[in-house]
Design a protein around this motif. Structure first.
Motif, mmCIF file in Angstrom:
data_model
loop_
_atom_site.group_PDB
_atom_site.id
_atom_site.type_symbol
_atom_site.label_atom_id
_atom_site.label_comp_id
_atom_site.label_asym_id
_atom_site.label_seq_id
_atom_site.Cartn_x
_atom_site.Cartn_y
_atom_site.Cartn_z
ATOM 1 N N PRO A 57 59.727 47.790 64.127
ATOM 2 C CA PRO A 57 59.629 48.925 63.202
ATOM 3 C C PRO A 57 60.793 49.903 63.367
ATOM 4 O O PRO A 57 60.820 50.684 64.319
ATOM 5 C CB PRO A 57 58.281 49.570 63.593
ATOM 6 C CG PRO A 57 58.058 49.144 65.009
ATOM 7 C CD PRO A 57 58.646 47.778 65.146
ATOM 8 N N GLY A 58 61.747 49.842 62.451
ATOM 9 C CA GLY A 58 62.923 50.696 62.552
ATOM 10 C C GLY A 58 63.899 50.251 63.629
ATOM 11 O O GLY A 58 64.792 50.999 64.001
ATOM 12 N N ILE A 59 63.745 49.024 64.118
ATOM 13 C CA ILE A 59 64.587 48.481 65.182
ATOM 14 C C ILE A 59 65.502 47.425 64.588
ATOM 15 O O ILE A 59 65.036 46.389 64.097
ATOM 16 C CB ILE A 59 63.728 47.852 66.304
ATOM 17 C CG1 ILE A 59 62.659 48.834 66.779
ATOM 18 C CG2 ILE A 59 64.603 47.392 67.451
ATOM 19 C CD1 ILE A 59 63.208 50.123 67.348
ATOM 20 N N TYR A 60 66.810 47.670 64.638
ATOM 21 C CA TYR A 60 67.767 46.756 64.032
ATOM 22 C C TYR A 60 68.766 46.254 65.077
ATOM 23 O O TYR A 60 69.414 47.036 65.765
ATOM 24 C CB TYR A 60 68.518 47.447 62.888
ATOM 25 C CG TYR A 60 67.618 47.843 61.744
ATOM 26 C CD1 TYR A 60 67.374 46.965 60.692
ATOM 27 C CD2 TYR A 60 66.987 49.082 61.732
ATOM 28 C CE1 TYR A 60 66.528 47.316 59.657
ATOM 29 C CE2 TYR A 60 66.131 49.441 60.696
ATOM 30 C CZ TYR A 60 65.917 48.557 59.658
ATOM 31 O OH TYR A 60 65.070 48.899 58.633
ATOM 32 N N GLY A 61 68.861 44.946 65.161
ATOM 33 C CA GLY A 61 69.818 44.343 66.071
ATOM 34 C C GLY A 61 69.251 43.991 67.421
ATOM 35 O O GLY A 61 68.223 44.525 67.867
ATOM 36 N N ALA A 62 69.942 43.061 68.088
ATOM 37 C CA ALA A 62 69.465 42.505 69.348
ATOM 38 C C ALA A 62 69.376 43.527 70.472
ATOM 39 O O ALA A 62 68.413 43.521 71.257
ATOM 40 C CB ALA A 62 70.377 41.344 69.766
ATOM 41 N N GLU A 63 70.365 44.408 70.569
ATOM 42 C CA GLU A 63 70.375 45.366 71.673
ATOM 43 C C GLU A 63 69.214 46.352 71.562
ATOM 44 O O GLU A 63 68.482 46.588 72.531
ATOM 45 C CB GLU A 63 71.703 46.115 71.706
ATOM 46 C CG GLU A 63 71.857 47.070 72.876
ATOM 47 C CD GLU A 63 71.849 46.369 74.236
ATOM 48 O OE1 GLU A 63 71.480 47.013 75.235
ATOM 49 O OE2 GLU A 63 72.212 45.179 74.296
ATOM 50 N N ALA A 64 69.028 46.916 70.379
ATOM 51 C CA ALA A 64 67.917 47.853 70.177
ATOM 52 C C ALA A 64 66.576 47.153 70.378
ATOM 53 O O ALA A 64 65.646 47.729 70.958
ATOM 54 C CB ALA A 64 68.002 48.460 68.772
#
Length: 234
Positions: free
Chosen positions: A161-168
């Protein structure tokens, strides 16, 4: 008559410069990190809860993303990614047949098509968007390497939820960097990609746990990940 000629001249010039811009932006993003995507903006606008406005997105190079996650998304999302030219023809034909029979609509999007949709277009089902998606998929397969497509994919897709990309996503789900993800953790993140808002990577539900088992088996069958090299790759 002059008005009609001017109108068509204007339309032609507009389309020409849009075409040129599309090539330029794809060339730029061959090297420059993608800072933001239409999906991030649209979902943020649609969010009614002021406390949940915004998103988490930390761009990192592909070499700092665990090979486990790279392999997990290939095995779960697009097992022919390394060999196709952007389109999985058999999957498209299968989806077409299912849709024709009136069965539940099934997608056939490759990782390359998902990058085209997420980075350059808007999240809407329409023939116009599908046509543009095909065009941009062709462009990125022509101009980018498979490593670059994977790098943009793993830095741009929604993984929570609102998290984009591998690092996040790695920080959000497992409190560690993307480079440290184990096979099981990578499979857990890959397992939720069909619906990262509804599903949780940690703790995993029975359904996600079963998907994790399937993905890790596919990873073992797949073997070591080797990206193909092209003559024009640097």
């Amino acid at each position: 008559m002059k008005f009609i000629k001017r109108f068509f001249r204007f339309v032609f010039k507009t389309l020409f410069w849009v075409f040129i811009f599309s090539i330029v932006i794809v060339v730029i993003f061959k090297w420059v990190p993608v800072p933001i995507t239409p999906l991030m903006i649209i979902k943020n606008i649609e969010q009614t809860d002021a406390n949940k406005k915004g998103w988490q997105h930390d761009w990192v190079p592909l070499e700092t993303i665990s090979p486990n996650l790279q392999l997990a998304v290939i095995c779960s999302e697009d097992q022919l990614f390394l060999t196709h030219n952007g389109f999985d023809i058999k999957a498209i034909e299968k989806a077409y047949e299912n849709n024709k029979k009136g069965q539940r609509i099934k997608g056939a999007s490759t990782i390359s098509q998902q990058v085209s949709k997420n980075v350059f277009l808007w999240p809407e089902r329409s023939w116009l968007r599908k046509g543009l998606e095909t065009y941009f998929t062709f462009l990125i397969e022509l101009i980018w390497s498979k490593e670059r497509i994977m790098e943009v994919y793993l830095n741009s897709i929604e993984m929570g939820p609102g998290i984009y990309g591998a690092e996040a996503a790695s920080q959000y789900w497992f409190k560690k960097t993307a480079s440290k993800l184990s096979k099981d953790e990578a499979a857990a993140i890959a397992a939720i990609l069909p619906n990262p808002i509804r599903y949780r990577a940690n703790p995993a539900t029975p359904y996600i746990s079963s998907r994790k088992v399937w993905i890790t088996k596919q990873m073992r069958y797949f073997g070591t990940l080797h990206y193909p090299k092209r003559e024009n790759d640097e």
